[in-house]
Design a protein around this motif. Structure first.
Motif, PDB file in Angstrom:
ATOM      1  N   ARG A 161       0.873  -1.173   0.000  1.00  0.00           N
ATOM      2  CA  ARG A 161       0.000   0.000   0.000  1.00  0.00           C
ATOM      3  C   ARG A 161       0.905   1.217   0.000  1.00  0.00           C
ATOM      4  NH1 ARG A 161      -5.437   0.938   3.592  1.00  0.00           N
ATOM      5  NH2 ARG A 161      -5.897   3.072   2.904  1.00  0.00           N
ATOM      6  N   HIS A 162       1.060   1.818  -1.157  1.00  0.00           N
ATOM      7  CA  HIS A 162       1.972   2.935  -1.314  1.00  0.00           C
ATOM      8  C   HIS A 162       1.519   4.137  -0.485  1.00  0.00           C
ATOM      9  CE1 HIS A 162       4.118   0.900  -4.464  1.00  0.00           C
ATOM     10  NE2 HIS A 162       3.087   0.888  -5.285  1.00  0.00           N
ATOM     11  N   ASP A 163       2.496   4.931  -0.002  1.00  0.00           N
ATOM     12  CA  ASP A 163       2.175   6.173   0.686  1.00  0.00           C
ATOM     13  C   ASP A 163       1.325   7.061  -0.216  1.00  0.00           C
ATOM     14  OD1 ASP A 163       3.584   5.450   2.911  1.00  0.00           O
ATOM     15  OD2 ASP A 163       5.381   6.615   2.408  1.00  0.00           O
ATOM     16  N   GLY A 164       0.262   7.607   0.354  1.00  0.00           N
ATOM     17  CA  GLY A 164      -0.597   8.498  -0.405  1.00  0.00           C
ATOM     18  C   GLY A 164      -1.661   7.804  -1.218  1.00  0.00           C
ATOM     19  N   ARG A 165      -1.670   6.485  -1.228  1.00  0.00           N
ATOM     20  CA  ARG A 165      -2.690   5.735  -1.953  1.00  0.00           C
ATOM     21  C   ARG A 165      -3.715   5.180  -0.966  1.00  0.00           C
ATOM     22  NH1 ARG A 165      -0.206   3.870  -6.914  1.00  0.00           N
ATOM     23  NH2 ARG A 165       0.140   5.779  -8.081  1.00  0.00           N
ATOM     24  N   GLY A 166      -4.962   5.147  -1.369  1.00  0.00           N
ATOM     25  CA  GLY A 166      -6.029   4.723  -0.472  1.00  0.00           C
ATOM     26  C   GLY A 166      -6.290   3.231  -0.483  1.00  0.00           C
ATOM     27  N   THR A 167      -5.742   2.527  -1.455  1.00  0.00           N
ATOM     28  CA  THR A 167      -5.971   1.087  -1.551  1.00  0.00           C
ATOM     29  C   THR A 167      -4.641   0.366  -1.717  1.00  0.00           C
ATOM     30  OG1 THR A 167      -6.277   1.237  -3.955  1.00  0.00           O
ATOM     31  CG2 THR A 167      -8.262   1.379  -2.577  1.00  0.00           C
ATOM     32  N   GLY A 168      -4.641  -0.914  -1.433  1.00  0.00           N
ATOM     33  CA  GLY A 168      -3.456  -1.742  -1.606  1.00  0.00           C
ATOM     34  C   GLY A 168      -3.800  -2.983  -2.407  1.00  0.00           C
ATOM     35  N   TYR A 169      -2.820  -3.846  -2.548  1.00  0.00           N
ATOM     36  CA  TYR A 169      -3.045  -5.081  -3.292  1.00  0.00           C
ATOM     37  C   TYR A 169      -2.007  -6.105  -2.878  1.00  0.00           C
ATOM     38  CZ  TYR A 169       0.697  -3.067  -6.157  1.00  0.00           C
ATOM     39  OH  TYR A 169       1.869  -2.501  -6.580  1.00  0.00           O
ATOM     40  N   ARG A 170      -2.205  -7.334  -3.339  1.00  0.00           N
ATOM     41  CA  ARG A 170      -1.275  -8.413  -3.070  1.00  0.00           C
ATOM     42  C   ARG A 170      -0.840  -9.054  -4.379  1.00  0.00           C
ATOM     43  NH1 ARG A 170      -3.190 -12.741   1.017  1.00  0.00           N
ATOM     44  NH2 ARG A 170      -0.987 -13.297   0.744  1.00  0.00           N
ATOM     45  N   ASN A 171       0.378  -9.557  -4.399  1.00  0.00           N
ATOM     46  CA  ASN A 171       0.913 -10.281  -5.554  1.00  0.00           C
ATOM     47  C   ASN A 171       1.489 -11.613  -5.102  1.00  0.00           C
ATOM     48  OD1 ASN A 171       0.489  -8.352  -7.607  1.00  0.00           O
ATOM     49  ND2 ASN A 171       2.356  -7.263  -7.066  1.00  0.00           N
ATOM     50  N   GLU A 172       1.414 -12.605  -5.965  1.00  0.00           N
ATOM     51  CA  GLU A 172       2.106 -13.870  -5.746  1.00  0.00           C
ATOM     52  C   GLU A 172       2.637 -14.346  -7.092  1.00  0.00           C
ATOM     53  OE1 GLU A 172       1.419 -18.352  -3.869  1.00  0.00           O
ATOM     54  OE2 GLU A 172      -0.024 -16.741  -3.478  1.00  0.00           O
ATOM     55  N   VAL A 173       3.898 -14.758  -7.112  1.00  0.00           N
ATOM     56  CA  VAL A 173       4.554 -15.138  -8.362  1.00  0.00           C
ATOM     57  C   VAL A 173       5.289 -16.454  -8.170  1.00  0.00           C
ATOM     58  CG1 VAL A 173       6.200 -14.439 -10.152  1.00  0.00           C
ATOM     59  CG2 VAL A 173       4.888 -12.690  -8.924  1.00  0.00           C
ATOM     60  N   SER A 216       9.076 -16.695 -14.762  1.00  0.00           N
ATOM     61  CA  SER A 216       8.065 -16.395 -13.753  1.00  0.00           C
ATOM     62  C   SER A 216       6.661 -16.345 -14.336  1.00  0.00           C
ATOM     63  CB  SER A 216       8.366 -15.044 -13.085  1.00  0.00           C
ATOM     64  OG  SER A 216       9.607 -15.064 -12.417  1.00  0.00           O
ATOM     65  N   CYS A 217       5.695 -16.618 -13.456  1.00  0.00           N
ATOM     66  CA  CYS A 217       4.283 -16.463 -13.799  1.00  0.00           C
ATOM     67  C   CYS A 217       3.529 -16.054 -12.544  1.00  0.00           C
ATOM     68  CB  CYS A 217       3.702 -17.756 -14.357  1.00  0.00           C
ATOM     69  SG  CYS A 217       1.958 -17.604 -14.874  1.00  0.00           S
ATOM     70  N   ALA A 218       2.825 -14.944 -12.606  1.00  0.00           N
ATOM     71  CA  ALA A 218       2.007 -14.485 -11.488  1.00  0.00           C
ATOM     72  C   ALA A 218       0.745 -15.332 -11.383  1.00  0.00           C
ATOM     73  CB  ALA A 218       1.644 -13.013 -11.668  1.00  0.00           C
ATOM     74  N   VAL A 219       0.293 -15.495 -10.157  1.00  0.00           N
ATOM     75  CA  VAL A 219      -0.946 -16.227  -9.881  1.00  0.00           C
ATOM     76  C   VAL A 219      -1.777 -15.396  -8.913  1.00  0.00           C
ATOM     77  CG1 VAL A 219       0.110 -18.490 -10.241  1.00  0.00           C
ATOM     78  CG2 VAL A 219       0.085 -17.492  -7.944  1.00  0.00           C
ATOM     79  N   GLU A 220      -3.060 -15.720  -8.823  1.00  0.00           N
ATOM     80  CA  GLU A 220      -3.878 -15.085  -7.803  1.00  0.00           C
ATOM     81  C   GLU A 220      -3.396 -15.559  -6.427  1.00  0.00           C
ATOM     82  OE1 GLU A 220      -6.185 -12.727  -8.089  1.00  0.00           O
ATOM     83  OE2 GLU A 220      -5.705 -12.676 -10.224  1.00  0.00           O
ATOM     84  N   PRO A 221      -3.281 -14.659  -5.460  1.00  0.00           N
ATOM     85  CA  PRO A 221      -2.787 -15.053  -4.134  1.00  0.00           C
ATOM     86  C   PRO A 221      -3.557 -16.233  -3.558  1.00  0.00           C
ATOM     87  CG  PRO A 221      -2.898 -12.672  -4.290  1.00  0.00           C
ATOM     88  CD  PRO A 221      -3.536 -13.205  -5.542  1.00  0.00           C
ATOM     89  N   GLY A 222      -2.819 -17.250  -3.120  1.00  0.00           N
ATOM     90  CA  GLY A 222      -3.424 -18.432  -2.533  1.00  0.00           C
ATOM     91  C   GLY A 222      -3.852 -19.487  -3.522  1.00  0.00           C
ATOM     92  N   GLU A 223      -3.692 -19.202  -4.812  1.00  0.00           N
ATOM     93  CA  GLU A 223      -4.167 -20.122  -5.850  1.00  0.00           C
ATOM     94  C   GLU A 223      -3.232 -21.305  -6.069  1.00  0.00           C
ATOM     95  OE1 GLU A 223      -3.812 -19.154 -10.292  1.00  0.00           O
ATOM     96  OE2 GLU A 223      -5.907 -18.697  -9.873  1.00  0.00           O
ATOM     97  N   LEU A 224      -1.942 -21.136  -5.813  1.00  0.00           N
ATOM     98  CA  LEU A 224      -0.957 -22.158  -6.141  1.00  0.00           C
ATOM     99  C   LEU A 224      -0.934 -23.249  -5.072  1.00  0.00           C
ATOM    100  CD1 LEU A 224       1.154 -22.395  -8.474  1.00  0.00           C
ATOM    101  CD2 LEU A 224       2.847 -21.599  -6.810  1.00  0.00           C
ATOM    102  N   PRO A 225      -1.139 -24.506  -5.440  1.00  0.00           N
ATOM    103  CA  PRO A 225      -1.094 -25.591  -4.444  1.00  0.00           C
ATOM    104  C   PRO A 225       0.296 -25.738  -3.843  1.00  0.00           C
ATOM    105  CG  PRO A 225      -2.085 -26.341  -6.516  1.00  0.00           C
ATOM    106  CD  PRO A 225      -1.477 -25.004  -6.787  1.00  0.00           C
ATOM    107  N   ASP A 226       0.348 -26.202  -2.610  1.00  0.00           N
ATOM    108  CA  ASP A 226       1.635 -26.361  -1.926  1.00  0.00           C
ATOM    109  C   ASP A 226       2.570 -27.306  -2.676  1.00  0.00           C
ATOM    110  OD1 ASP A 226       0.892 -24.633   0.081  1.00  0.00           O
ATOM    111  OD2 ASP A 226       0.190 -26.216   1.431  1.00  0.00           O
ATOM    112  N   GLY A 227       2.009 -28.310  -3.336  1.00  0.00           N
ATOM    113  CA  GLY A 227       2.839 -29.304  -4.007  1.00  0.00           C
ATOM    114  C   GLY A 227       3.430 -28.865  -5.329  1.00  0.00           C
ATOM    115  N   ALA A 228       3.057 -27.665  -5.797  1.00  0.00           N
ATOM    116  CA  ALA A 228       3.533 -27.229  -7.110  1.00  0.00           C
ATOM    117  C   ALA A 228       5.048 -27.088  -7.138  1.00  0.00           C
ATOM    118  CB  ALA A 228       2.866 -25.915  -7.497  1.00  0.00           C
ATOM    119  N   LEU A 229       5.632 -26.572  -6.077  1.00  0.00           N
ATOM    120  CA  LEU A 229       7.084 -26.407  -6.059  1.00  0.00           C
ATOM    121  C   LEU A 229       7.796 -27.757  -6.115  1.00  0.00           C
ATOM    122  CD1 LEU A 229       7.595 -23.569  -3.419  1.00  0.00           C
ATOM    123  CD2 LEU A 229       7.352 -23.374  -5.894  1.00  0.00           C
TER     124      LEU A 229
END
Length: 281
Positions: free
Chosen positions: A47-59, A70-83
């Motif tokens: 959540r950047h200074d001066g911004r009213g909203t934030g977000y999350r990333n997972e890659v 790399s490939c981004a995914v929706e947070p929490g979408e990647l199963p634990d066994g993928a790695l």
């Protein structure tokens, strides 16, 4: 077989064609002979200074020799066994993995290994100055938006809402239609549409995130741009080595940002820009 370090082949027609070429060893070493040594995920909340909203990333990122894909995914979408699936597996096997994120990251790692972001392969590097997360986000946004060639008043479909990109478009006198699969509102209360193709017809150009590779929406957008002769500019943390392969076949320019991404530290960074032949700016 193209040796590592050679200039990439002519643009491919579709994403599936590119995967087929890699499987066949047409772009470099046989992918059955190359194994992923390290697999990891990177998560952030911001959540950047001066911004009213934030977000999350997972890659999801895969290390192949000196390259990271790399490939981004929706947070929490990647199963634990993928790695565990990825570590020690050969690239050919990962190109057939059931998870799209694994397939894209493996393709990205392979193509980064074959053709890294260097002038020899058509890349022009742009330095990002050290600074806060917001300062670096804005610097990257300027590097991306400079790739658009539109007069004042043009309208850009922005697929993958990044507030700094919207700011940069406004500073250029360009209008925009923000689009994201999650919908919602921008930082400034503007509605975010969820259907990119439905909105594309009313826009003069497309500014699209590499995340579209992972969610399956890249090919329809590329086909639309090709069919209607519109500029398609991509900003790519996901698939930074994949998307330059489509230059000249629906893709006008790419701002490629391989791992490590600008948001990981406050030091200087770099992005790599590609243009269609004859379209350099």
């Amino acid at each position: 077989m193209t040796p590592v370090g050679a200039r990439p082949a002519a643009p491919v027609r579709t994403y599936d064609d590119l995967v087929a070429d890699v499987r066949a060893g047409a772009l470099g070493p046989d992918p059955r002979t190359l194994r992923v040594a390290v697999a990891f995920t990177t998560r952030q909340a911001v959540r950047h200074d001066g911004r009213g909203t934030g977000y999350r990333n997972e890659v999801l990122s895969l290390r192949l020799a000196e390259a990271v894909g790399s490939c981004a995914v929706e947070p929490g979408e990647l199963p634990d066994g993928a790695l565990d699936d990825c570590v020690g597996a050969d690239v050919a096997a990962l190109l057939g993995h059931p998870l799209p994120a694994v397939r894209v990251a493996a393709l990205d790692a392979y193509l980064m290994h074959v053709a890294p972001h260097t002038p020899q392969h058509g890349a022009r590097s742009v330095a990002l100055p050290a600074g806060s997360s917001l300062a670096k986000s804005r610097a990257r946004a300027r590097a991306v938006v400079e790739l658009l060639d539109l007069p004042d008043g043009g309208t850009v479909l922005v697929v993958g809402v990044v507030n700094s990109l919207l700011e940069a478009l406004r500073s250029r006198g360009l209008g925009y239609v923000p689009c994201d699969l999650k919908g919602g509102l921008t930082e400034w209360g503007e509605p975010v549409v969820a259907d990119a193709l439905a909105a594309a017809g009313s826009c003069d150009a497309l500014l699209v995130s590499g995340m579209t590779l992972g969610n399956g929406t890249f090919e329809p957008l590329r086909a639309h741009a090709l069919r209607h002769g519109k500029q398609l500019v991509l900003f790519a943390q996901t698939g930074s080595a994949v998307l330059p392969r489509f230059l000249g076949h629906g893709v006008t320019a790419v701002c490629a940002e391989p791992y490590p991404f600008f948001w990981l530290d406050g030091g200087p960074g770099v992005v790599h820009r590609y243009h269609c032949p004859g379209g350099e700016r």
